[in-house]
Enzyme design. Structure first.
Site, mmCIF file in Angstrom:
data_model
loop_
_atom_site.group_PDB
_atom_site.id
_atom_site.type_symbol
_atom_site.label_atom_id
_atom_site.label_comp_id
_atom_site.label_asym_id
_atom_site.label_seq_id
_atom_site.Cartn_x
_atom_site.Cartn_y
_atom_site.Cartn_z
ATOM 1 N N SER A 1 55.657 -61.643 7.424
ATOM 2 C CA SER A 1 54.159 -62.277 5.955
ATOM 3 C C SER A 1 55.025 -62.836 4.341
ATOM 4 C CB SER A 1 53.936 -60.681 5.543
ATOM 5 O OG SER A 1 52.683 -60.184 5.241
ATOM 6 N N ASP B 1 44.186 -65.315 10.987
ATOM 7 C CA ASP B 1 44.917 -64.966 9.555
ATOM 8 C C ASP B 1 43.747 -64.906 8.795
ATOM 9 O OD1 ASP B 1 46.510 -63.922 8.006
ATOM 10 O OD2 ASP B 1 48.555 -64.157 8.642
ATOM 11 N N HIS C 1 46.731 -61.559 10.991
ATOM 12 C CA HIS C 1 47.749 -61.334 10.042
ATOM 13 C C HIS C 1 48.799 -61.350 11.173
ATOM 14 C CE1 HIS C 1 50.605 -61.880 7.084
ATOM 15 N NE2 HIS C 1 50.859 -60.818 6.986
#
Length: 409
Positions: free
Chosen positions: A265, A360, A388
């Site tokens: 991330s 995402d 995501h």
């Protein structure tokens, strides 16, 4: 004429996210929505962010939050609702450990860590959340000490640090395969954590590395948890990785020809940057769910704040990147941190795998695609329609790729 918000300003085409770009996602607006429309399903199955946890630990807490109308995850009131459950589980783990039931104690400590994790979500922005994180680390090390191959909590000097950095020491979680010596050094993966996922949140990944004979070096990224790097300085991660790689080389127990990094991330941004700034020191890098350029624009952020993050991500992102206000963050972040604007993307890179879901809503898939247009040719695996990080199937592509890179490094 200004570019419409719903199109990629570079191409003039609509975002691949499509109509979802304009939507306010259904879990936002109340704690009831968050629990029943987003988090209850993964909690029942012990999936991220509830990995290592049990539904029975969480359900009563969320029922209480709903009853009391406590929705703001950034608030002290939210965090405090979880702490009695955390403390009860740690005490239960202590009692099991004393009676010699090590496996049961380990599992209960990890359950406590899962509850502490959600308690200090989405960002450690208060003394209460700092205390919850410290308690999570304490419980995690009790669990890790019971692993067949323990995780060690160590601190190394930030030898490449600059005067403006926020600390002189780097805390790391290290796990090395049994039998590792200077005569038999092991490959290793530097795992770069995310905005809300920190060092105690990666047992499964370190298990996977260990099973392949690789060491884990788990580290928090700038602007989060205990990281000593200057959050406002886009070049501070470069110094961080230099300090860690220098330390790894000095120990003599790591095979420095077989070092990978994997950024998760917000950590994906760091991994992609490191693939360029430390190209000669890394065999490969994985940037998963990464923001590289568009993510940092006001145009994207003003809509992404209403997408899949549990609450608006702007307060956490503002603090993570060190801006005084959310307005300043949206105005300046792209110029300051974009890998395109800073020309990092034009540098040669090591082997680099870009991986994400095409839908995402937090870090646009266009940011991974964009890296293909610069510098060294890249590799990628995208998952159509997934959110995501490209979960759940993404890791099934990451590990084989890492094995292949390790095998040929």
């Amino acid at each position: 004429m200004a570019t419409p918000a719903n199109v990629d300003p570079r191409t003039g085409s609509r975002w691949i996210l499509g109509d979802k770009f304009e939507q306010v996602y259904p879990h936002l607006g109340s704690i009831d929505n968050l629990w029943n429309k987003k988090w209850k399903f993964p909690c029942e199955r012990s999936l991220y962010p509830f990995h290592d946890g049990k539904y029975e630990d969480f359900a009563p807490v969320f029922e209480s939050l709903i009853k009391k109308g406590i929705h703001d995850g950034y608030s002290v009131e939210y965090t405090k609702e979880f702490l009695p459950t955390c403390e009860r589980l740690v005490q239960e783990g202590d009692e099991l450990a004393k009676s010699g039931k090590k496996t049961e104690a380990k599992d209960v400590y990890l359950r406590a860590c899962a509850v502490y994790r959600i308690a200090r979500f989405p960002y450690i922005n208060s003394d209460v959340k700092k205390q919850a994180y410290q308690a999570q680390k304490d419980a995690y090390m009790k669990a890790a000490a019971l692993f067949e191959t323990p995780i060690k909590d160590i601190t190394i000097p930030h030898t490449a640090g600059a005067p403006n950095d926020e600390g002189k020491e780097i805390p790391l979680y290290i796990r090395t395969p049994p039998g590792t010596t200077k005569d038999k050094p092991c490959p290793a993966v530097i795992l770069m954590c995310g905005l809300d996922g920190h060092r105690p949140d990666n047992t499964v990944r370190s298990d996977e590395f260990l099973a392949r004979g690789w060491a884990s070096i788990i580290v928090d990224i700038p602007g989060t948890a205990d990281c000593p790097a200057d959050r406002r300085d886009a070049t501070s991660p470069d110094r961080l990785w230099t300090s860690i790689l220098d330390w790894m080389a000095q120990t003599g127990t790591f095979n420095m020809q077989k070092i990978l990094c994997w950024g998760l991330s917000a950590g994906g941004h760091n991994a992609i940057r490191a693939a360029h700034t430390h190209a000669k020191r890394l065999a490969g890098a994985v940037g998963q769910g990464a923001g590289t350029h568009h993510f940092f624009s006001r145009q994207w952020l003003e809509k992404a704040k209403d997408h899949e993050y549990p609450w608006t991500a702007l307060p956490a992102l503002r603090e993570k990147f060190g801006y005084a206000t959310e307005e300043e963050f949206m105005d300046r972040a792209q110029k300051d941190f974009s890998l395109v604007e800073t020309k990092v993307a034009e540098m040669p890179s090591c082997r680099l795998l870009l991986i994400n879901g095409t839908h995402d809503g937090l870090m646009p898939i266009e940011d991974s695609m964009l890296m293909m247009e610069y510098g060294t040719p890249k590799e990628a695996r995208f998952f159509t329609g997934l959110l995501h990080m490209g979960y759940p199937p993404a890791n099934g592509s990451v590990y084989p790729w890492m094995e292949q890179v390790m095998g040929t490094a």
